[in-house]
Design an enzyme around this catalytic site. Structure first.
Site, mmCIF file in Angstrom:
data_model
loop_
_atom_site.group_PDB
_atom_site.id
_atom_site.type_symbol
_atom_site.label_atom_id
_atom_site.label_comp_id
_atom_site.label_asym_id
_atom_site.label_seq_id
_atom_site.Cartn_x
_atom_site.Cartn_y
_atom_site.Cartn_z
ATOM 1 N N ASP A 92 38.660 64.248 3.193
ATOM 2 C CA ASP A 92 37.501 64.673 3.969
ATOM 3 C C ASP A 92 36.363 63.754 3.519
ATOM 4 O O ASP A 92 35.820 63.915 2.417
ATOM 5 C CB ASP A 92 37.190 66.145 3.673
ATOM 6 C CG ASP A 92 35.946 66.589 4.417
ATOM 7 O OD1 ASP A 92 35.237 65.722 4.987
ATOM 8 O OD2 ASP A 92 35.673 67.798 4.420
ATOM 9 N N LYS A 147 29.592 47.426 13.294
ATOM 10 C CA LYS A 147 28.465 47.727 14.152
ATOM 11 C C LYS A 147 28.778 48.998 14.947
ATOM 12 O O LYS A 147 29.964 49.289 15.088
ATOM 13 C CB LYS A 147 28.157 46.547 15.072
ATOM 14 C CG LYS A 147 29.040 46.489 16.339
ATOM 15 C CD LYS A 147 28.547 45.462 17.300
ATOM 16 C CE LYS A 147 28.229 45.954 18.657
ATOM 17 N NZ LYS A 147 29.250 46.604 19.451
ATOM 18 N N LYS A 181 35.012 34.601 16.135
ATOM 19 C CA LYS A 181 35.732 33.944 17.239
ATOM 20 C C LYS A 181 35.696 32.435 17.035
ATOM 21 O O LYS A 181 34.646 31.873 16.714
ATOM 22 C CB LYS A 181 35.080 34.299 18.587
ATOM 23 C CG LYS A 181 35.334 35.751 19.019
ATOM 24 C CD LYS A 181 34.711 36.013 20.375
ATOM 25 C CE LYS A 181 34.770 37.480 20.752
ATOM 26 N NZ LYS A 181 35.991 37.908 21.406
ATOM 27 N N HIS A 239 26.100 40.963 19.772
ATOM 28 C CA HIS A 239 26.868 39.755 20.085
ATOM 29 C C HIS A 239 26.028 38.635 20.721
ATOM 30 O O HIS A 239 26.137 37.474 20.335
ATOM 31 C CB HIS A 239 28.031 40.095 21.017
ATOM 32 C CG HIS A 239 28.910 41.198 20.492
ATOM 33 N ND1 HIS A 239 29.223 41.340 19.155
ATOM 34 C CD2 HIS A 239 29.551 42.217 21.113
ATOM 35 C CE1 HIS A 239 30.017 42.384 18.985
ATOM 36 N NE2 HIS A 239 30.219 42.937 20.156
ATOM 37 N N LYS A 339 29.203 45.258 32.192
ATOM 38 C CA LYS A 339 30.548 45.813 32.380
ATOM 39 C C LYS A 339 30.874 45.751 33.872
ATOM 40 O O LYS A 339 29.971 45.726 34.713
ATOM 41 C CB LYS A 339 30.590 47.285 31.932
ATOM 42 C CG LYS A 339 30.093 47.537 30.519
ATOM 43 C CD LYS A 339 31.108 47.132 29.479
ATOM 44 C CE LYS A 339 30.685 47.547 28.081
ATOM 45 N NZ LYS A 339 30.956 46.546 27.048
ATOM 46 N N LYS A 344 36.608 38.876 32.985
ATOM 47 C CA LYS A 344 36.183 38.709 31.592
ATOM 48 C C LYS A 344 35.910 37.227 31.423
ATOM 49 O O LYS A 344 36.808 36.392 31.576
ATOM 50 C CB LYS A 344 37.288 39.159 30.638
ATOM 51 C CG LYS A 344 36.861 39.117 29.185
ATOM 52 C CD LYS A 344 37.843 39.857 28.300
ATOM 53 C CE LYS A 344 37.476 39.790 26.819
ATOM 54 N NZ LYS A 344 36.285 40.548 26.482
HETATM 55 C C1 BG6 Z 1 32.298 45.558 21.344
HETATM 56 C C2 BG6 Z 1 31.587 46.437 22.329
HETATM 57 O O1 BG6 Z 1 31.512 45.321 20.222
HETATM 58 O O2 BG6 Z 1 32.609 44.307 21.969
HETATM 59 C C3 BG6 Z 1 32.428 46.651 23.573
HETATM 60 O O3 BG6 Z 1 31.318 47.698 21.718
HETATM 61 C C4 BG6 Z 1 32.829 45.313 24.164
HETATM 62 O O4 BG6 Z 1 31.715 47.414 24.534
HETATM 63 C C5 BG6 Z 1 33.459 44.429 23.101
HETATM 64 O O5 BG6 Z 1 33.749 45.565 25.214
HETATM 65 C C6 BG6 Z 1 33.709 43.036 23.642
HETATM 66 O O6 BG6 Z 1 34.424 42.286 22.696
HETATM 67 P P1 BG6 Z 1 35.383 41.095 23.150
HETATM 68 O O7 BG6 Z 1 35.882 40.521 21.881
HETATM 69 O O8 BG6 Z 1 36.467 41.720 23.990
HETATM 70 O O9 BG6 Z 1 34.531 40.159 23.943
#
Ligand code: BG6
Length: 489
Positions: A92, A147, A181, A239, A339, A344
């Site tokens: 816990d 984070k 990355k 980011h 989003k 992507k």
């Molecule tokens: C995370 C966010 O930190 O990063 C998410 O909380 C987001 O909402 C993600 O989708 C994106 O990460 P990546 O590596 O897929 O670009």
């Protein structure tokens, strides 16, 4: 000199070991380090979570996660070595006395302990208290914090203070996985190993910069978390500002953590404030409505599972950011992230200044300026757009825009794609903080973001709608069009 490097033993303790992040990212990353022989043979991985499980149960969960989330065939020998390291401790995490059990589980030897806080930040303080209670903190130990560190400047200070009671700043590794990355790391190489760019990286040569981090996913069942955060806290404060700081910072003297972190901090601190007086002209907030992605109908944000239909949370943000310093004065950095965008797709486009005079008017009335595109993901690579003569006998000089394209997939075909968490876990084991965010930088980022959020709240305007599957609200086009520029799509 740090006691731990990948040659010495460590105990990697994951709080929240059964959670999504641990299963999807952390355990697969550690497995890959095992494959590369980068974990000392005496090191152990201790999973900590609330449910009662035997170590055998834990091993089965880990195996399942590796099967699900490692993108290659698992090697039986390596798996055997990896699972032999696994230990499980039911705990816990809010209960200080319970940490005595963890003390019994951890080795009494001189392994350095690496604590990964893969839990909500609200219990970071409890974990630190518990570790302290069970005398599980020494000056060689390290902690990794996920984070978001807080929700605003004030709450991030509370969390950082709670942790700082027990750990020094040089023991704290604040993760922003974008810093792990390959393409983000490559920004350092691109800028500081190529004189072509080093010498043309300022207001004299660059007109403006665009940073786009688009995601096609929605909020993936995370409504409660996401609705309190929104795209500003979830992506921009972390980011996008990390990418921006690496792009904009002054050259560090070397690759040490202190040099890199000091320069990144200066860049974030130099961001021009956006507040109630200028927020309308510098920012756009959006929220997705129903739409189509790859031909499939997807619901609006307000119709996602568990949604509060009155929510004004933004799922898209565009910002015209400016940096008030000698290098960047007058050069806007347009940021855009959302989003449910069409794909992507994350990239940086550096637009160089136009030629002052055009001697090729017969072929091109307006010469396009050079553009450097850094494709962060997917299809990672770097591309430089430039003008070229079209071969031919015609007396008129016919020219066209072409590109030099360095595709990482083609150039490094034999290299495995390394996940950001692998790199970051390894750096923690090696005691290198250069890819982690300092407290000062987290606070500077919150200071800038808070002022924008405050201004949005003061206007009380709903976010602008955009159809899922589109590039964001129309006003995001106007944001950049007002400066006679347009987004690269
Ligand atoms: C995370 C966010 O930190 O990063 C998410 O909380 C987001 O909402 C993600 O989708 C994106 O990460 P990546 O590596 O897929 O670009």
């Amino acid at each position: 000199m740090n006691k731990l490097d990948c040659q010495s033993a460590s105990e990697i303790v994951i709080f929240g070991a059964l959670g999504d992040l641990s299963r999807r990212k952390l355990l697969p990353a550690l497995y890959q380090l095992e494959v590369c022989g980068l974990i000392n043979e005496k090191s152990r991985i201790v999973g900590v979570a609330r449910p009662a499980h035997s170590v055998e149960d834990f091993k089965s969960i880990v195996l399942e996660s590796l099967h699900d989330f490692v993108n290659e065939m698992l090697d039986e020998n390596i798996l055997a070595r990896f699972t032999a390291r696994l230990v499980y401790q039911q705990l816990d995490m809010k209960e200080a006395c319970a940490y005595n059990h963890l003390a019994d589980t951890l080795s009494a030897g001189n392994s350095t302990r690496v604590y990964y806080f893969s839990t909500p930040p609200t219990i970071y303080g409890d974990i630190c208290n518990g570790l302290n209670h069970a005398t599980l903190i020494s000056s060689d130990d390290r902690i990794i914090m996920e984070k978001p560190i807080g929700h605003c400047l004030a709450s991030s200070k509370v969390i950082n203070d709670q942790v700082a009671r027990f750990f020094n700043e040089n023991q704290i590794y604040r993760i922003d996985h974008y810093l792990g990355k390959e393409t983000v790391l490559n920004l350092l190489v691109l800028r500081f190993a190529n004189s072509l760019f080093t010498n043309n990286w300022d207001r004299n040569s660059i007109d403006h910069v665009q940073i786009t981090v688009a995601e096609s996913v929605g909020i993936e069942g995370r409504w409660t978390f996401y609705d309190e955060a929104g795209q500003m806290r979830d992506m921009i404060q972390s980011h996008l500002l990390q990418i921006l700081s690496l792009l904009a910072m002054e050259p560090p003297a070397d690759l040490s953590a202190s040099s890199i972190r000091a320069e990144k901090l200066k860049a974030v601190k130099a961001l021009s404030p956006i507040n109630r007086t200028n927020v309308k002209e510098k920012t756009v907030r959006g929220q997705y409505t129903d739409g189509f992605l790859n031909g499939v109908a997807v619901p609006s944000y307000l119709n996602e599972e568990g949604a509060n239909t009155n929510s004004k949370t933004e799922t898209f943000v565009a910002i015209k950011a400016e940096i008030d310093n000698w290098r960047w004065s007058g050069v806007p950095f347009y940021l855009r992230t959302g989003k449910r965008m069409p794909a992507k797709h994350s990239e940086i486009v550096v637009h160089f200044k136009a030629q002052p005079h055009n001697i090729f008017k017969d072929s091109y009335s307006e010469l396009p300026s050079n553009k450097l595109t850094i494709r962060l993901q997917p299809d990672e690579g770097v591309e430089l757009q430039m003008m070229n003569k079209i071969p031919g006998i015609a007396s008129q000089m016919n020219i066209q825009e072409n590109k030099l394209d360095l595709s990482f997939n083609d150039t490094y075909q034999d290299q495995r794609v390394i996940d950001a968490y692998e790199r970051l876990m390894l750096e923690v084991l090696n005691g290198n903080q250069s890819l982690f965010v300092s407290r000062d930088e987290v606070e500077a980022a919150w200071t800038w973001a808070d002022s924008i959020i405050d201004a949005w709240q003061a206007t009380n305007e709903a976010p602008k709608p955009y159809a899922a599957g589109s590039w964001g609200p129309v006003s995001s086009i106007s944001l950049i069009a007002r400066d006679d520029r347009q987004w690269v799509e």
